[in-house]
Design a protein around this motif. Structure first.
Motif, PDB file in Angstrom:
ATOM      1  N   GLU A  31      -5.352  -1.390   6.490  1.00 52.21           N
ATOM      2  CA  GLU A  31      -6.764  -1.783   6.449  1.00 52.21           C
ATOM      3  C   GLU A  31      -7.556  -0.867   7.383  1.00 52.21           C
ATOM      4  O   GLU A  31      -7.056  -0.462   8.442  1.00 52.21           O
ATOM      5  N   ARG A  32      -8.757  -0.512   6.987  1.00 50.49           N
ATOM      6  CA  ARG A  32      -9.587   0.379   7.791  1.00 50.49           C
ATOM      7  C   ARG A  32     -10.617  -0.396   8.600  1.00 50.49           C
ATOM      8  O   ARG A  32     -11.091  -1.460   8.170  1.00 50.49           O
ATOM      9  N   ALA A  38     -15.468   8.289   9.646  1.00 47.85           N
ATOM     10  CA  ALA A  38     -15.683   9.629   9.086  1.00 47.85           C
ATOM     11  C   ALA A  38     -17.113   9.793   8.578  1.00 47.85           C
ATOM     12  O   ALA A  38     -17.738  10.851   8.765  1.00 47.85           O
ATOM     13  N   THR A  39     -17.648   8.762   7.958  1.00 50.41           N
ATOM     14  CA  THR A  39     -19.025   8.829   7.467  1.00 50.41           C
ATOM     15  C   THR A  39     -20.018   8.889   8.619  1.00 50.41           C
ATOM     16  O   THR A  39     -20.987   9.671   8.596  1.00 50.41           O
ATOM     17  N   LEU A  40     -19.794   8.071   9.639  1.00 49.66           N
ATOM     18  CA  LEU A  40     -20.674   8.092  10.804  1.00 49.66           C
ATOM     19  C   LEU A  40     -20.612   9.445  11.520  1.00 49.66           C
ATOM     20  O   LEU A  40     -21.642   9.977  11.962  1.00 49.66           O
ATOM     21  N   CYS A 189      -6.533  -4.334  12.430  1.00 45.88           N
ATOM     22  CA  CYS A 189      -6.360  -4.039  11.011  1.00 45.88           C
ATOM     23  C   CYS A 189      -4.892  -4.199  10.590  1.00 45.88           C
ATOM     24  O   CYS A 189      -3.986  -3.756  11.292  1.00 45.88           O
ATOM     25  N   ARG A 190      -4.691  -4.803   9.435  1.00 47.82           N
ATOM     26  CA  ARG A 190      -3.351  -5.077   8.914  1.00 47.82           C
ATOM     27  C   ARG A 190      -2.706  -3.801   8.372  1.00 47.82           C
ATOM     28  O   ARG A 190      -3.339  -3.011   7.670  1.00 47.82           O
ATOM     29  N   MET A 191      -1.436  -3.622   8.698  1.00 51.94           N
ATOM     30  CA  MET A 191      -0.623  -2.522   8.179  1.00 51.94           C
ATOM     31  C   MET A 191       0.571  -3.117   7.430  1.00 51.94           C
ATOM     32  O   MET A 191       1.137  -4.127   7.875  1.00 51.94           O
ATOM     33  N   GLU A 192       0.959  -2.500   6.313  1.00 57.43           N
ATOM     34  CA  GLU A 192       2.135  -2.923   5.571  1.00 57.43           C
ATOM     35  C   GLU A 192       2.967  -1.708   5.196  1.00 57.43           C
ATOM     36  O   GLU A 192       2.429  -0.682   4.757  1.00 57.43           O
ATOM     37  N   SER A 239      -2.786  -2.479  13.427  1.00 62.78           N
ATOM     38  CA  SER A 239      -3.361  -1.414  14.245  1.00 62.78           C
ATOM     39  C   SER A 239      -4.618  -1.953  14.917  1.00 62.78           C
ATOM     40  O   SER A 239      -5.299  -2.830  14.376  1.00 62.78           O
ATOM     41  N   THR A 240      -4.922  -1.444  16.079  1.00 63.74           N
ATOM     42  CA  THR A 240      -6.174  -1.789  16.754  1.00 63.74           C
ATOM     43  C   THR A 240      -6.974  -0.512  16.983  1.00 63.74           C
ATOM     44  O   THR A 240      -6.410   0.538  17.290  1.00 63.74           O
ATOM     45  N   ARG A 241      -8.255  -0.601  16.796  1.00 67.35           N
ATOM     46  CA  ARG A 241      -9.146   0.546  16.929  1.00 67.35           C
ATOM     47  C   ARG A 241     -10.421   0.116  17.653  1.00 67.35           C
ATOM     48  O   ARG A 241     -10.848  -1.036  17.542  1.00 67.35           O
TER      49      ARG A 241
END
Length: 248
Positions: A31-32, A38-40, A189-192, A239-241
């Motif tokens: 999940e992002r 990238a857009t910002l 964000c979820r990672m699989e 993941s954490t961002r």
């Protein structure tokens, strides 16, 4: 699903240079964060005359921008990644500078904008120094305990390491260096991971997650994961961002 040995062997042989993750297509998902870095970033680059991108990897994220300022520089400390960035960004006029250690080889006040996506270890004093007065630092950082479900699956509990990369602590460090933090956002964000090859590949790429990782050394744990995935249960981590913007 192909057999365990085949999945592991192809992951061991696959290229892990740069910061592209296309190899995981269909084999893992993440999940992002909601803000769309990238857009910002691309938008910010159109508002300044000079910019520096730190720890650019192979230049993959920076290359998504359709336009660069008149002076665009990127740093990278890993020679294979730096070469890849030169090939990708050099034709577009981006200067790729290989660095060693935290010191940045630029005069004081060199850039209106300093950016980074997942910098290794931001040096706030150096960022403050190379920013022009009124300039901005704009970045997405890896947050606290990111992917630690996977890391601790191999290494066991790491309570002290979980405290690192805290967003608010980083913001405080930026302020202590003389910057003013104007935005701070945090996402989990979820990672699989759907097959064992995806796990092998990501641990080869992110070598700091399990520093002594080899498929041979952790063969038993990998076979346990393989059995879980063949039973229809992907390995889930998070993941954490954090998005951080600071002004000099």
């Amino acid at each position: 699903m192909r057999d365990f040995e085949t999945l592991v062997a192809e992951a061991v042989e696959a290229d892990v240079n740069g910061w592209g993750f296309d190899w995981l297509e269909g084999r893992a998902a993440e999940e992002r964060p909601p803000w769309g870095f990238a857009t910002l970033l691309a938008s910010r680059l159109t508002t300044v005359g000079s910019a520096l991108d730190l720890d650019t990897g192979g230049g993959e994220v920076l290359s998504e921008a359709s336009a660069f300022p008149g002076r665009m520089v990127a740093t990278e400390g890993w020679p294979p990644n730096a070469q890849r960035a030169r090939e990708l960004l050099g034709p577009r006029g981006v200067d790729i500078v290989e660095t060693e250690g935290p010191a940045l080889p630029f005069p004081d006040g060199s850039f209106e904008l300093v950016t980074a996506r997942h910098p290794v270890r931001p040096d706030w004093n150096e960022i403050h120094r190379v920013l022009a007065p009124g300039g901005h630092y704009f970045a997405q950082h890896v947050g606290a305990a990111s992917a630690f479900e996977l890391i601790e699956y191999f290494l066991g509990p790491l309570p002290e390491q979980r405290k690192g990369r805290d967003a608010r602590a980083e913001a405080a460090a930026a302020e202590a260096a003389g910057l003013t933090v104007v935005d701070l956002r945090i996402a989990r964000c979820r990672m699989e991971f759907f097959d064992v090859g995806a796990v092998v590949w990501i641990l080869r790429k992110c070598v700091w997650w399990v520093p002594d990782f080899t498929a041979e050394l952790y063969g038993g744990k990998l076979r346990e994961l393989d059995a879980q995935m063949r039973a229809g249960r992907p390995f889930v981590a998070h993941s954490t961002r954090h998005l951080i913007e600071a002004r000099r």
